[in-house]
Enzyme design. Structure first.
Site, mmCIF file in Angstrom:
data_model
loop_
_atom_site.group_PDB
_atom_site.id
_atom_site.type_symbol
_atom_site.label_atom_id
_atom_site.label_comp_id
_atom_site.label_asym_id
_atom_site.label_seq_id
_atom_site.Cartn_x
_atom_site.Cartn_y
_atom_site.Cartn_z
ATOM 1 N N LYS A 130 9.992 25.184 39.648
ATOM 2 C CA LYS A 130 9.409 25.885 38.141
ATOM 3 C C LYS A 130 7.968 25.192 37.855
ATOM 4 O O LYS A 130 8.323 24.016 37.627
ATOM 5 C CB LYS A 130 9.749 26.382 37.535
ATOM 6 C CG LYS A 130 9.737 28.183 37.232
ATOM 7 C CD LYS A 130 9.819 29.333 38.206
ATOM 8 C CE LYS A 130 9.557 30.504 37.501
ATOM 9 N NZ LYS A 130 9.715 31.978 38.440
ATOM 10 N N ASP A 170 4.352 33.923 38.992
ATOM 11 C CA ASP A 170 5.219 34.406 38.641
ATOM 12 C C ASP A 170 4.538 34.832 36.779
ATOM 13 O O ASP A 170 3.724 35.801 37.269
ATOM 14 C CB ASP A 170 6.291 33.259 37.326
ATOM 15 C CG ASP A 170 7.822 33.354 36.725
ATOM 16 O OD1 ASP A 170 8.184 33.552 37.414
ATOM 17 O OD2 ASP A 170 7.556 33.914 35.431
#
Ligand code: NDP
Ligand code: 2IT
Length: 451
Positions: A130, A170
């Site tokens: 991430k 995201d």
């Protein structure tokens, strides 16, 4: 004699907290997984002697970098960027990029940790990662966002690659940002590869990627209900958020004959007892994504709806709830309100939207509760399919992808049943998802020896 990690959960968590000071989101995510894994590995000596739990809770690496950019008034702005490469035991690092002022190393470490088990659950060969920045895209011009994305990629590009690490979107990162970042990657490296997913259709993107997370969450909800002989049709749904995941979850609920009565953003929630139908969802998508407006404007557009400033929708009576905004947006009091109001199922579209105490409320009440790593895996699954299409230099048709997404969500549901079915009519989906995800990654790590 080999040193083993036969310690109790509290001692293990003390160590995690000591090694990761001031990282509450990361320790919360580890605790949530460790609660189930401790029981599972108790009698499995290899996981202890090889220190798998200790190793799996340490990211492979965390890269942090400075991102400078110039705003429209000629001011030099400085942000921090990160990429957490958590674990690549079963495939290249894979996971989104978040641009939001609340982004910290702790937030990205929790997301990368969750992503590792989520990606394993999809059945596709993807590791977990991430990235992101504390950059706030709100109120910025397109040119400012472009300059920021280019500067961010100028540093990130050296750490990623189609077989190394494949970022995606995201919170705060959608088609516009992916376009700017892909353009800069290509410009710097002169390589046209599938280094990012969530790309535009013109340059290697996959059909249904924008819809996949929200649709997948509702497919998972449908599987849970079906397992109990029920279905989405006729259900009243409360949803939070009004971004990519929330709007597509609302769309699929509506298509399946359910009625969505709330959506929200960081300013508050709207309640529309008449139902947020497809026309209204289309208006929200344009208003929020293209015009970058606020959900509060909905009440000027549709009479009969009310706006509740600064509040979450969890006190609104419903049959099913889908938290689709952000982490820790649903606490134990709100979980109790949902249960008391007759909510029978919760599917997490967001990552870790329920606090640890809230998950315990759902478990104790024995309602159907799908954790994010299972329910929202449809997005990264279609990202995995985008990677396959890019490698093969081909693209699948929308109907084929719709079917693959449904198959993958059904596969995840089955994996959860394998380890979470209590045999008394209750399925502990949290336990099922944690053990199935952990086992695949842990067994790959065992195969590699001490690395
Ligand atoms: P978007 O940026 O499209 O939308 C985010 C939504 O959540 C907006 O409505 C936003 O409101 C709201 N929100 C964000 N931060 C907060 C906050 N601190 N408090 C209240 N509301 C907030 O993001 P996505 O829809 O893509 O992501 C939503 C969630 O789903 C995240 O947890 C993400 O990690 C998760 N997820 C996303 C996937 C994807 O494919 N996009 C895949 C799997 C999970 P506002 O406009 O006011 O900021
Ligand atoms: O949390 C997630 O699964 C995502 N943001 C999607 C990641 C991806 O690589 O598609």
């Amino acid at each position: 004699m080999a040193v083993t990690d036969h310690v109790d959960l509290a001692t293990f968590m003390k160590g995690v907290e000591r090694r990761n000071p001031h990282q509450p989101e990361f320790t919360q995510a580890v605790q949530e997984v460790a609660e189930d894994i401790f029981d599972f590995i108790e009698d499995k000596e290899a996981y202890h002697s090889e220190q798998i739990l200790r190793r799996i809770t340490e990211p492979d690496r965390v890269v942090s970098f400075r991102v400078c950019w110039e705003d429209d008034n000629g001011n030099i702005r400085v942000q921090r960027g990160w990429r957490v490469q958590n674990n690549n035991a079963i495939g290249p690092y894979k996971g989104g990029i978040r641009f939001h002022p609340s982004v910290t190393e702790s937030v990205l470490k929790f997301l990368a940790f969750e992503q590792t088990f989520k990606n394993a659950l999809t059945g596709l060969p993807m590791g977990g990662g991430k990235g992101g920045s504390n950059f706030n895209p709100k109120g910025k011009s397109d040119r400012e966002v472009m300059r920021f994305c280019q500067s961010f990629m100028t540093e990130l590009y050296r750490h990623i690659g189609a077989d190394v690490d494949v970022p995606a979107g995201d919170i705060g990162v959608g088609g516009r940002e992916i376009g700017y970042m892909f353009g800069q990657y290509k410009r710097i490296t002169n390589h046209f590869t599938g280094v990012l997913t969530g790309k535009g259709m013109e340059y290697g993107g996959s059909m249904i990627r924008p819809e996949a997370t929200g649709y997948g969450a509702v497919y998972f909800l449908q599987e849970m209900l079906k397992h109990r002989g029920d279905g989405v049709k006729g259900k009243i749904a409360v949803i939070s958020g009004s971004g990519n995941v929330a709007t597509h979850a609302a769309e699929k609920i509506t298509q399946m004959g359910g009625k969505v009565v709330t959506l929200s953003d960081s300013g508050g929630f709207i309640h529309d007892p008449d139902g947020i139908d497809q026309d209204k969802i289309d208006w929200i998508k344009i208003h929020k994504t293209r015009n970058r407006g606020r959900i509060s404007d909905y009440v000027d557009q549709y009479s009969g709806a009310t706006f509740h400033e600064g509040k979450n929708p969890w006190h609104v009576k419903c049959d099913v709830a889908l938290p689709c905004a952000t982490q820790n947006e649903l606490d134990d009091e709100e979980a109790k309100a949902l249960v008391a109001n007759g909510c029978i199922a919760v599917a997490e579209g967001a990552n870790m939207p329920s606090t640890l105490k809230a998950t315990h409320v759902f478990k104790d009440a024995k309602i159907m509760f799908a954790p994010g790593k299972a329910a929202n895996a449809g997005g990264v699954a279609v990202s995995g399919l985008e990677m396959s299409q890019n490698s093969e230099r081909r693209s699948w048709k929308e109907e084929e992808l719709q079917k693959m997404l449904l198959d993958i969500m059904q596969g995840i549901h089955n994996r959860c049943l394998a380890y979470g079915d209590k045999g008394n009519g209750y399925v502990d989906y949290v336990k099922g998802a944690n053990i199935a995800g952990f086992k695949k990654v842990a067994d790959a790590m065992l195969a590699f020896g001490v690395v």
